[in-house]
Design an enzyme around this catalytic site. Structure first.
Site, short mmCIF file in Angstrom:
data_model
loop_
_atom_site.label_atom_id
_atom_site.label_comp_id
_atom_site.label_asym_id
_atom_site.label_seq_id
_atom_site.Cartn_x
_atom_site.Cartn_y
_atom_site.Cartn_z
N TYR A 17 0.82 -1.21 0.00
CA TYR A 17 0.00 0.00 0.00
C TYR A 17 0.86 1.26 0.00
O TYR A 17 0.58 2.23 0.72
CB TYR A 17 -0.95 -0.01 1.22
N TYR A 144 -13.44 -7.01 5.43
CA TYR A 144 -12.20 -7.15 4.66
C TYR A 144 -11.81 -8.62 4.65
O TYR A 144 -11.80 -9.28 5.69
CB TYR A 144 -11.07 -6.32 5.27
N LYS A 274 -2.53 -16.23 9.30
CA LYS A 274 -1.79 -15.29 10.13
C LYS A 274 -1.06 -15.97 11.28
O LYS A 274 0.08 -16.39 11.13
CB LYS A 274 -2.71 -14.18 10.63
#
Length: 430
Positions: A17, A144, A274
């Site tokens: 990003y 998300y 994760k």
């Protein structure tokens, strides 16, 4: 790292990003241990991010290191097509044992976004095998689910980093974001709009996909467990599959081993990632029921049509098994409870600050929502000068520290946030 290394990084390496024309500053980390990141100039930063929520046991953990060292001496990778191996079997045994009993079948992949892609493909193939062409998903606004295309298509279409891809992505259905907060009294009408969408569209839906209880990168919002329970009831009524994306919430982050436990529900498909390997390697898993797996396997293809090159990577599976073994010792429960109590004590008073719009805490997650967007470069520099690593985005300054963090180190993080919200120059002008 030398100045030349940093110049090369700035000119040639794309970071998440970040613009290549005007990149955000990058801080050179050369070592990590426990909850500390060491910069190349020798400064130590207390980590409040767990490397995007993954390093729950801290860095350079001796048991995780030993698991990887032992496995790499045997084999780092073999293809999973037509081959199995002890690390994959051991890991899947643990996953089946620690998730709800109905989730019997495990698909291993190499990232959280791919786990979501796999889950959505499972739902589509399930209905194909039943002779129905169902192509739409129902999800929640402010959600998300990742950066790959199918995952992006179920992220909030306006309030997300993926809004510029509208028109390229499949058009799915978005229910209003849950309005009833986690700690508020349940409002019986909070799911009325959702129920109406089920009634109108259930015959075209392949599945409902959501982040249970905690909406992560879409807004760091915590919603009431009864809302999730209502969705499970509606999925049962209309015979729809429920996909729970627990990539951010799984393995203790919310105070329960899995966030679905807050609502005492079992999804039909569960995505984890994760923290699965304790932040050491990339790995994810998608678990589903025997019914879903058998239905897919009885379809025209005769199998599930997905197979990543690094599926079931032995090195990643070995360290994931050790990470789960550490979790199964159950120290995480006391650790997360202590973090939650300290975050509440330190952050909730910040609601009085002029720049603060809201403060939210659940488990080992603390969120300070500001009235103005942060100046990322400025606030990042401020935090590094304070000796902490905190990576805000938008109007959200949040903490997801490793579970092993000490009270002193956590206080360093919360003090830095308290100082930041009193510095108007760290926020963008409206």
């Amino acid at each position: 790292m030398t100045p030349d290394d940093l110049a090369f990084d700035r000119d040639h390496i794309w970071h998440p990003y970040t613009s290549m024309r005007d990149p955000l500053p990058c801080y050179p980390v050369v070592a990590a241990s426990g909850t500390q990141l060491q910069l190349s100039d020798g400064r130590q930063l207390t980590d409040g991010m767990s490397s995007w929520w993954a390093a729950i046991h801290g860095y350079n953990h001796p048991r995780l290191n030993q698991a990887m060292a032992q496995q790499i001496g045997q084999m780092s990778h073999v293809m999973f097509g037509g081959i199995t191996h002890p690390p994959a079997v051991a890991l899947c045994r643990q996953l089946v044992a620690m998730t709800p009993a109905a989730l019997e079948c495990v698909f291993l992949a190499d990232s959280g976004s791919v786990a979501v892609e796999v889950a959505m493909k499972m739902a589509l193939q399930y209905w194909q095998a039943r002779g129905e062409k169902r192509q739409r998903f129902l999800t929640l606004r402010n959600g998300y689910h990742g950066d790959t295309f199918a995952a992006m298509s179920v992220c909030d279409p306006q309030n997300s980093m993926h809004s510029l891809y509208q028109g390229y992505l499949p058009q799915h259905l978005f229910a209003p974001a849950p309005s009833c907060r986690f700690d508020d009294p349940w409002q019986p009408d909070a799911a009325d709009a959702l129920e109406q969408m089920f009634a109108r569209h259930h015959q075209e839906l392949a599945a409902v996909i959501l982040e249970p209880v905690v909406q992560g990168a879409g807004g760091m919002r915590f919603y009431h467990p009864h809302y999730l329970r209502r969705i499970r009831e509606l999925c049962d009524r209309y015979q729809l599959l429920l996909i729970a994306d627990e990539i951010a919430t799984g393995f203790g982050r919310t105070g329960k081993l899995f966030a679905c436990e807050h609502a005492e529900i079992t999804p039909d498909i569960l995505c984890v990632g994760k923290a699965l390997t304790g932040g050491t390697m990339t790995l994810s898993a998608t678990l589903t029921t025997r019914l879903v797996a058998d239905t897919i396997s009885g379809g025209a293809a005769g199998c599930f049509m997905h197979g990543p090159t690094f599926m079931g990577n032995p090195l990643a599976c070995a360290v994931a098994s050790e990470s789960l073994a550490i979790l199964n010792e159950n120290h995480w429960q006391a650790q997360v409870a202590a973090i939650e109590a300290q975050l509440r004590s330190a952050l909730l008073p910040l609601k009085a600050a002029a720049e603060v719009a809201d403060v939210r805490v659940l488990g080992a997650i603390g969120v300070v929502e500001t009235r103005r967007a942060v100046d990322i470069a400025a606030i990042q520099r401020f935090f590094v000068d304070q000796g902490v690593w905190i990576r805000p985005f938008g109007r959200l300054i949040y903490l997801m520290p490793p579970y092993v963090i000490t009270p002193q180190a956590l206080a360093q993080l919360t003090t830095a946030i308290a100082r930041a919200v009193d510095r108007p120059e760290l926020f963008l002008r409206q």
